[in-house]
Scaffold this motif. Structure first.
Motif, mmCIF file in Angstrom:
data_model
loop_
_atom_site.group_PDB
_atom_site.id
_atom_site.type_symbol
_atom_site.label_atom_id
_atom_site.label_comp_id
_atom_site.label_asym_id
_atom_site.label_seq_id
_atom_site.Cartn_x
_atom_site.Cartn_y
_atom_site.Cartn_z
ATOM 1 N N ALA A 42 44.565 54.306 71.897
ATOM 2 C CA ALA A 42 44.065 55.491 72.600
ATOM 3 C C ALA A 42 43.876 55.286 74.094
ATOM 4 C CB ALA A 42 42.740 55.925 71.971
ATOM 5 N N GLU A 43 43.477 54.079 74.486
ATOM 6 C CA GLU A 43 42.996 53.919 75.862
ATOM 7 C C GLU A 43 43.739 52.899 76.709
ATOM 8 O OE1 GLU A 43 38.929 52.853 75.198
ATOM 9 O OE2 GLU A 43 38.528 54.689 74.072
ATOM 10 N N ALA A 44 44.404 51.949 76.091
ATOM 11 C CA ALA A 44 44.963 50.838 76.863
ATOM 12 C C ALA A 44 46.266 51.217 77.548
ATOM 13 C CB ALA A 44 45.175 49.626 75.962
ATOM 14 N N ASN A 45 46.531 50.528 78.623
ATOM 15 C CA ASN A 45 47.762 50.699 79.385
ATOM 16 C C ASN A 45 48.869 49.887 78.705
ATOM 17 O OD1 ASN A 45 49.867 50.426 81.253
ATOM 18 N ND2 ASN A 45 48.462 50.485 82.987
ATOM 19 N N PRO A 46 50.002 50.519 78.412
ATOM 20 C CA PRO A 46 51.109 49.789 77.781
ATOM 21 C C PRO A 46 51.614 48.599 78.593
ATOM 22 C CG PRO A 46 51.492 52.144 77.663
ATOM 23 C CD PRO A 46 50.290 51.937 78.544
ATOM 24 N N ASP A 47 51.345 48.606 79.895
ATOM 25 C CA ASP A 47 51.773 47.493 80.732
ATOM 26 C C ASP A 47 50.867 46.278 80.606
ATOM 27 O OD1 ASP A 47 53.941 48.940 81.726
ATOM 28 O OD2 ASP A 47 52.749 49.780 83.368
ATOM 29 N N SER A 48 49.665 46.484 80.066
ATOM 30 C CA SER A 48 48.720 45.373 79.972
ATOM 31 C C SER A 48 48.233 45.090 78.553
ATOM 32 C CB SER A 48 47.508 45.636 80.874
ATOM 33 O OG SER A 48 46.840 46.811 80.459
ATOM 34 N N SER A 49 48.704 45.859 77.575
ATOM 35 C CA SER A 49 48.284 45.670 76.183
ATOM 36 C C SER A 49 49.498 45.672 75.268
ATOM 37 C CB SER A 49 47.329 46.790 75.760
ATOM 38 O OG SER A 49 47.179 46.812 74.354
ATOM 39 N N TYR A 50 49.635 44.607 74.488
ATOM 40 C CA TYR A 50 50.749 44.511 73.543
ATOM 41 C C TYR A 50 50.697 45.651 72.536
ATOM 42 C CZ TYR A 50 53.703 42.732 69.800
ATOM 43 O OH TYR A 50 54.667 42.608 68.828
ATOM 44 N N VAL A 51 49.518 45.910 71.981
ATOM 45 C CA VAL A 51 49.378 46.980 70.982
ATOM 46 C C VAL A 51 49.722 48.336 71.600
ATOM 47 C CG1 VAL A 51 47.721 48.210 69.516
ATOM 48 C CG2 VAL A 51 47.720 45.711 69.575
ATOM 49 N N ALA A 52 49.200 48.597 72.778
ATOM 50 C CA ALA A 52 49.514 49.863 73.451
ATOM 51 C C ALA A 52 51.013 49.981 73.723
ATOM 52 C CB ALA A 52 48.722 49.980 74.749
ATOM 53 N N SER A 53 51.652 48.864 74.076
ATOM 54 C CA SER A 53 53.092 48.914 74.343
ATOM 55 C C SER A 53 53.877 49.233 73.066
ATOM 56 C CB SER A 53 53.588 47.619 74.977
ATOM 57 O OG SER A 53 53.623 46.563 74.040
ATOM 58 N N LEU A 54 53.433 48.691 71.940
ATOM 59 C CA LEU A 54 54.103 49.023 70.677
ATOM 60 C C LEU A 54 53.948 50.505 70.359
ATOM 61 C CD1 LEU A 54 53.223 45.982 68.374
ATOM 62 C CD2 LEU A 54 55.477 46.594 69.268
ATOM 63 N N HIS A 55 52.732 51.017 70.484
ATOM 64 C CA HIS A 55 52.504 52.445 70.211
ATOM 65 C C HIS A 55 53.294 53.311 71.180
ATOM 66 C CE1 HIS A 55 49.632 52.273 66.970
ATOM 67 N NE2 HIS A 55 48.910 51.376 67.624
ATOM 68 N N HIS A 56 53.372 52.894 72.417
ATOM 69 C CA HIS A 56 54.121 53.637 73.431
ATOM 70 C C HIS A 56 55.615 53.705 73.067
ATOM 71 C CE1 HIS A 56 55.007 55.275 77.372
ATOM 72 N NE2 HIS A 56 55.965 54.381 77.508
ATOM 73 N N LYS A 57 56.136 52.621 72.504
ATOM 74 C CA LYS A 57 57.553 52.572 72.128
ATOM 75 C C LYS A 57 57.836 53.325 70.841
ATOM 76 C CE LYS A 57 58.195 48.217 74.528
ATOM 77 N NZ LYS A 57 58.276 46.759 74.373
ATOM 78 N N GLY A 58 56.809 53.555 70.025
ATOM 79 C CA GLY A 58 56.958 54.400 68.850
ATOM 80 C C GLY A 58 57.138 53.655 67.545
ATOM 81 N N LEU A 59 57.198 54.437 66.481
ATOM 82 C CA LEU A 59 57.238 53.909 65.122
ATOM 83 C C LEU A 59 58.427 52.988 64.882
ATOM 84 C CD1 LEU A 59 55.982 53.813 62.295
ATOM 85 C CD2 LEU A 59 57.346 55.849 61.731
ATOM 86 N N ASN A 60 59.602 53.353 65.373
ATOM 87 C CA ASN A 60 60.775 52.513 65.114
ATOM 88 C C ASN A 60 60.598 51.097 65.659
ATOM 89 O OD1 ASN A 60 62.152 54.420 63.646
ATOM 90 N ND2 ASN A 60 63.391 55.110 65.365
ATOM 91 N N LYS A 61 60.012 50.962 66.839
ATOM 92 C CA LYS A 61 59.777 49.635 67.415
ATOM 93 C C LYS A 61 58.747 48.868 66.582
ATOM 94 C CE LYS A 61 60.278 46.351 70.368
ATOM 95 N NZ LYS A 61 61.521 45.587 70.399
ATOM 96 N N ILE A 62 57.710 49.564 66.144
ATOM 97 C CA ILE A 62 56.695 48.925 65.306
ATOM 98 C C ILE A 62 57.322 48.448 64.000
ATOM 99 C CG2 ILE A 62 54.569 49.330 63.987
ATOM 100 C CD1 ILE A 62 53.815 51.333 66.302
ATOM 101 N N LEU A 63 58.160 49.271 63.397
ATOM 102 C CA LEU A 63 58.829 48.889 62.150
ATOM 103 C C LEU A 63 59.788 47.726 62.364
ATOM 104 C CD1 LEU A 63 59.525 52.410 60.630
ATOM 105 C CD2 LEU A 63 57.660 50.818 60.068
ATOM 106 N N GLU A 64 60.453 47.718 63.498
ATOM 107 C CA GLU A 64 61.334 46.599 63.846
ATOM 108 C C GLU A 64 60.535 45.294 63.903
ATOM 109 O OE1 GLU A 64 63.417 45.254 67.945
ATOM 110 O OE2 GLU A 64 63.920 47.290 67.278
ATOM 111 N N LYS A 65 59.375 45.335 64.565
ATOM 112 C CA LYS A 65 58.520 44.145 64.645
ATOM 113 C C LYS A 65 58.004 43.748 63.263
ATOM 114 C CE LYS A 65 57.161 41.785 67.209
ATOM 115 N NZ LYS A 65 57.682 40.433 67.504
ATOM 116 N N LEU A 66 57.652 44.714 62.449
ATOM 117 C CA LEU A 66 57.167 44.435 61.103
ATOM 118 C C LEU A 66 58.259 43.745 60.285
ATOM 119 C CD1 LEU A 66 54.808 44.753 59.136
ATOM 120 C CD2 LEU A 66 55.680 47.028 58.591
ATOM 121 N N GLY A 67 59.479 44.226 60.383
ATOM 122 C CA GLY A 67 60.596 43.594 59.691
ATOM 123 C C GLY A 67 60.855 42.184 60.182
ATOM 124 N N GLU A 68 60.770 41.993 61.481
ATOM 125 C CA GLU A 68 60.947 40.662 62.070
ATOM 126 C C GLU A 68 59.889 39.702 61.536
ATOM 127 O OE1 GLU A 68 59.927 38.986 66.435
ATOM 128 O OE2 GLU A 68 61.354 40.662 66.402
#
Length: 111
Positions: free
Chosen positions: A17-43
């Motif tokens: 909700a609050e973090a900057n994608p440039d400074s937070s890994y979790v925020a960057s994943l959410h910013h990139k969207g579900l497909n990126k999160i699923l890609e990381k989960l598969g990895e």
């Protein structure tokens, strides 16, 4: 264990909700969207499998624990992205306690 999960879920929600994608890994994943999160989960799932195979040979389980932690973490990020509560997963695991694995699997095939 659920205290750790609750604490982590709180942090994940805050970062989403609050973090900057440039400074937070979790925020960057959410910013990139579900497909990126699923890609990381598969990895992470693949890395867990490899670590388990290597642990069987070497007898050293350290990498298995590390990779499973990554797998669980990224699973929680996925749940967060989908706005699902990790307690729903815990409830499902509790529900299965009174079922044999074969019964549970058969019940899914009927649906």
């Amino acid at each position: 264990m659920s205290d750790v999960l609750a604490e982590l879920a709180t942090v994940l929600a805050s970062r989403k909700a609050e973090a900057n994608p440039d400074s937070s890994y979790v925020a960057s994943l959410h910013h990139k969207g579900l497909n990126k999160i699923l890609e990381k989960l598969g990895e992470e799932a693949i890395e867990t499998i490899i670590a388990a195979k290597e642990a069987r040979i070497s007898g050293n389980d350290d990498d298995v624990i590390y990779e499973v932690a990554d797998l669980w973490f990224h699973s929680l990020v996925m749940l967060s992205e989908l706005e699902l509560d990790y307690n729903a997963v815990l409830d499902e695991l509790k529900r299965r306690f009174d079922l044999s694995g074969l019964e549970e699997k058969a019940s899914r095939n009927k649906a």
